[in-house]
Write a protein that holds these residues in place. Structure first.
Motif, mmCIF file in Angstrom:
data_model
loop_
_atom_site.group_PDB
_atom_site.id
_atom_site.type_symbol
_atom_site.label_atom_id
_atom_site.label_comp_id
_atom_site.label_asym_id
_atom_site.label_seq_id
_atom_site.Cartn_x
_atom_site.Cartn_y
_atom_site.Cartn_z
ATOM 1 N N GLY A 16 0.788 -1.226 0.000
ATOM 2 C CA GLY A 16 0.000 0.000 0.000
ATOM 3 C C GLY A 16 0.817 1.272 0.000
ATOM 4 O O GLY A 16 0.256 2.366 0.123
ATOM 5 N N ASP A 17 2.136 1.163 -0.153
ATOM 6 C CA ASP A 17 2.986 2.358 -0.225
ATOM 7 C C ASP A 17 3.101 2.754 -1.697
ATOM 8 O O ASP A 17 4.130 2.560 -2.350
ATOM 9 N N TYR A 18 2.013 3.336 -2.226
ATOM 10 C CA TYR A 18 1.932 3.594 -3.659
ATOM 11 C C TYR A 18 2.884 4.703 -4.104
ATOM 12 O O TYR A 18 3.376 4.679 -5.241
ATOM 13 N N GLU A 19 3.144 5.673 -3.248
ATOM 14 C CA GLU A 19 4.070 6.742 -3.623
ATOM 15 C C GLU A 19 5.476 6.182 -3.847
ATOM 16 O O GLU A 19 6.148 6.527 -4.820
ATOM 17 N N LYS A 20 5.931 5.321 -2.947
ATOM 18 C CA LYS A 20 7.253 4.714 -3.110
ATOM 19 C C LYS A 20 7.293 3.836 -4.352
ATOM 20 O O LYS A 20 8.265 3.882 -5.127
ATOM 21 N N ALA A 21 6.234 3.050 -4.561
ATOM 22 C CA ALA A 21 6.185 2.182 -5.739
ATOM 23 C C ALA A 21 6.249 3.008 -7.020
ATOM 24 O O ALA A 21 6.985 2.674 -7.958
ATOM 25 N N ALA A 22 5.491 4.105 -7.065
ATOM 26 C CA ALA A 22 5.485 4.948 -8.265
ATOM 27 C C ALA A 22 6.861 5.556 -8.508
ATOM 28 O O ALA A 22 7.336 5.622 -9.652
ATOM 29 N N THR A 23 7.534 5.992 -7.443
ATOM 30 C CA THR A 23 8.867 6.582 -7.590
ATOM 31 C C THR A 23 9.862 5.571 -8.145
ATOM 32 O O THR A 23 10.648 5.877 -9.059
ATOM 33 N N LEU A 24 9.841 4.348 -7.616
ATOM 34 C CA LEU A 24 10.766 3.316 -8.091
ATOM 35 C C LEU A 24 10.488 2.946 -9.545
ATOM 36 O O LEU A 24 11.417 2.761 -10.347
ATOM 37 N N LEU A 25 9.227 2.842 -9.895
ATOM 38 C CA LEU A 25 8.876 2.480 -11.270
ATOM 39 C C LEU A 25 9.270 3.589 -12.246
ATOM 40 O O LEU A 25 9.699 3.308 -13.375
ATOM 41 N N GLU A 26 9.140 4.846 -11.829
ATOM 42 C CA GLU A 26 9.579 5.953 -12.680
ATOM 43 C C GLU A 26 11.094 5.894 -12.892
ATOM 44 O O GLU A 26 11.591 6.200 -13.983
ATOM 45 N N ARG A 27 11.837 5.497 -11.864
ATOM 46 C CA ARG A 27 13.291 5.361 -12.005
ATOM 47 C C ARG A 27 13.638 4.293 -13.037
ATOM 48 O O ARG A 27 14.546 4.466 -13.853
ATOM 49 N N LEU A 86 1.853 -0.559 -14.451
ATOM 50 C CA LEU A 86 1.945 -0.599 -12.989
ATOM 51 C C LEU A 86 2.217 0.790 -12.422
ATOM 52 O O LEU A 86 1.666 1.166 -11.377
ATOM 53 N N ALA A 87 3.045 1.579 -13.117
ATOM 54 C CA ALA A 87 3.336 2.943 -12.653
ATOM 55 C C ALA A 87 2.087 3.815 -12.707
ATOM 56 O O ALA A 87 1.827 4.608 -11.790
#
Length: 494
Positions: free
Chosen positions: A191-202, A218-219
């Motif tokens: 449920g930590d969607y902000e962290k997931a989005a940041t990693l996927l953008e990287r 997924l991003a």
């Protein structure tokens, strides 16, 4: 001897028809090959009596075919061993072939990946992006070390990059990207969607060629859910940032567009409410309410904005405006206190009208009188304005309608535009401008006294024009042929 010889000569012997072994007595199963014996075999004729020479001769092994009946069990064991060895050898050969084929397929796949990277690197080289081209050639060589063409291309790209003063940035290793992706998936599942989005953008920035469709999808979902989580905390600026990042990856996603519009408009309403601009807040919350009446606290906020606007009008003794705002609030969210204030304001409004001298009363409008035209420069992101609002009492207006014509910027009739009317009870009536008659729309309304809020709306039901309010009173309803004609025109902000 004679007695013994006679007994031997009259004894009955049998032979197994399967292995040829000699049988004695009433045996039902051959002791050599374990074949079951039938009754017919029991009735075989007696064996010939042996001669004296036969009796004195050494016992001979009885043969049937090519092997002795004493060797029958040994033969079957050997046969089983041979068959087992053949099957084992066949299994080993098939397994080895499958492993070899798998290695060949893997090699072909790796060569294909290396060729794809080489082609992308060559395209980047031709575009003058030598550092990225070198990174692609380097990755192709890592996958296929014997790729001599990629090796030569890498030397050229590095030389060109050095001349431009650009460092050749290597692509991250696949293992590094896999680790980032695994970390992003864990964050998403927790449920930590902000962290997931940041990693996927990287990952997308560093390796746009690595499983791009899966990672992009997924991003987008991670940004959407991160934005929705921030909306739940009324952090609309931060939520809009995530919605915008998701739209950069998927610009035509209807759910993203809808959620962004809801968050942006609802946030505008909250800001206006905090600044005590209650009419602007009511307009913003009304737009959200029409799109999704269950969004956040939009019902309560819309009722609050109308009620507080009514309080301001009531304080300034603008009774009629106060009564209208209280009625709007009560329609959205019934409240006996608001109803009492509305009735008090309506009573004062009637008394105020009765106090006006006769010579100060405006002339009674005739059926062709034009009502006040809305301002031609409305606030907000509107694309249509009402150019005229009139009443009609003629035969073409059989029944009760809100009707009119929609025109484009060049004043040509514009079909396919939706016009929405909202009654005090929250019922929605919708009409669309037609191709024939050109640009004409008509909205039938019930034969009851009511005030309608009329807008032009887009496909998502969001108002894209200022609101026009029209009232069907007892006088109009009594005629049987009474309509409001509201004409709209496309409008472009300067």
């Amino acid at each position: 001897m004679t007695t013994a010889h006679n007994a031997f000569s009259t004894a009955r012997f049998r032979v197994c028809p399967n292995c040829g072994g000699r049988l004695q007595g009433d045996q039902a199963v051959c002791p050599w090959c374990r074949t079951a014996l039938t009754d017919r075999m029991m009735a075989m004729p007696p064996s010939p009596s042996p001669s004296a020479a036969d009796q004195n001769a050494p016992e001979q092994t009885h043969h049937t075919g090519f092997f002795s009946h004493h060797d029958a069990p040994r033969f079957w064991r050997r046969l089983f061993v041979v068959v087992g060895l053949c099957l084992a050898l066949l299994f080993v050969l098939s397994t080895s072939l499958a492993v070899y084929q798998g290695l060949q397929d893997r090699n072909r796949q790796l060569v294909g990946e290396a060729l794809d990277l080489y082609e992308k690197g060559r395209t980047l080289y031709e575009e003058g992006r030598y550092d990225l081209a070198a990174a692609h050639f380097r990755e192709a060589l890592r996958i296929w070390p014997d790729f001599e063409t990629a090796r030569q291309a890498l030397k050229l790209a590095e030389a060109q990059s050095a001349q431009q003063g650009e460092p050749a940035a290597p692509l991250p290793e696949v293992q590094e990207v896999d680790a980032l992706l695994a970390e992003a998936v864990v964050a998403y599942e927790q449920g930590d969607y902000e962290k997931a989005a940041t990693l996927l953008e990287r990952i997308l920035a560093a390796r746009p060629d690595f499983r791009s469709e899966q990672i992009t999808a997924l991003a987008v979902d991670a940004h959407l859910k991160a934005g929705l989580a921030l909306v739940e905390q009324d952090l609309f600026v931060e939520a809009l940032r995530h919605f915008d990042q998701a739209l950069a990856l998927d610009p035509d996603n209807p759910e993203l567009l809808r959620q962004r519009e809801l968050a942006n408009t609802y946030g505008t309403g909250l800001d206006a409410l905090a600044k005590e601009d209650f009419l602007k807040a009511a307009d913003a919350f009304r737009r959200v309410y029409l799109l999704d009446d269950s969004y956040r606290l939009v019902t309560q906020k819309l009722a609050e904005a109308h009620r507080r606007a009514g309080d301001v009008f009531f304080k300034n003794q603008e009774w009629c405006d106060a009564a209208e705002q209280y009625r709007q609030s009560y329609t959205v969210l019934p409240d006996v206190n608001v109803l009492d204030r509305a009735q008090q304001a309506e009573s004062n409004c009637s008394e105020r009208v009765n106090e006006i001298p006769v010579w100060d009363l405006p002339p009674t409008p005739t059926p062709t009188d034009t009502l006040p035209t809305p301002t031609p420069l409305p606030p907000g992101d509107f694309t249509f304005v009402a150019t005229s609002v009139t009443t009609q009492y003629d035969q073409p207006c059989v029944g009760h309608y809100i009707r009119g014509v929609v025109r484009a910027l060049d004043e040509a009739p514009l079909p396919g535009v939706s016009v929405l009317a909202l009654d005090p009870w929250g019922n929605v009536y919708l009409g669309t401008s037609k191709a024939n008659p050109p640009g004409m729309y008509d909205i039938p309304v019930p034969d009851v006294e009511a005030t309608y809020q009329v807008y032009v709306v887009n496909d998502a039901g969001i108002p894209i024009s200022p609101m026009v309010s029209v009232t069907f009173d007892s006088t109009m309803l009594g005629t049987g042929v009474a309509c409001y004609a509201i004409d709209w025109q496309e409008w472009e902000q300067p």
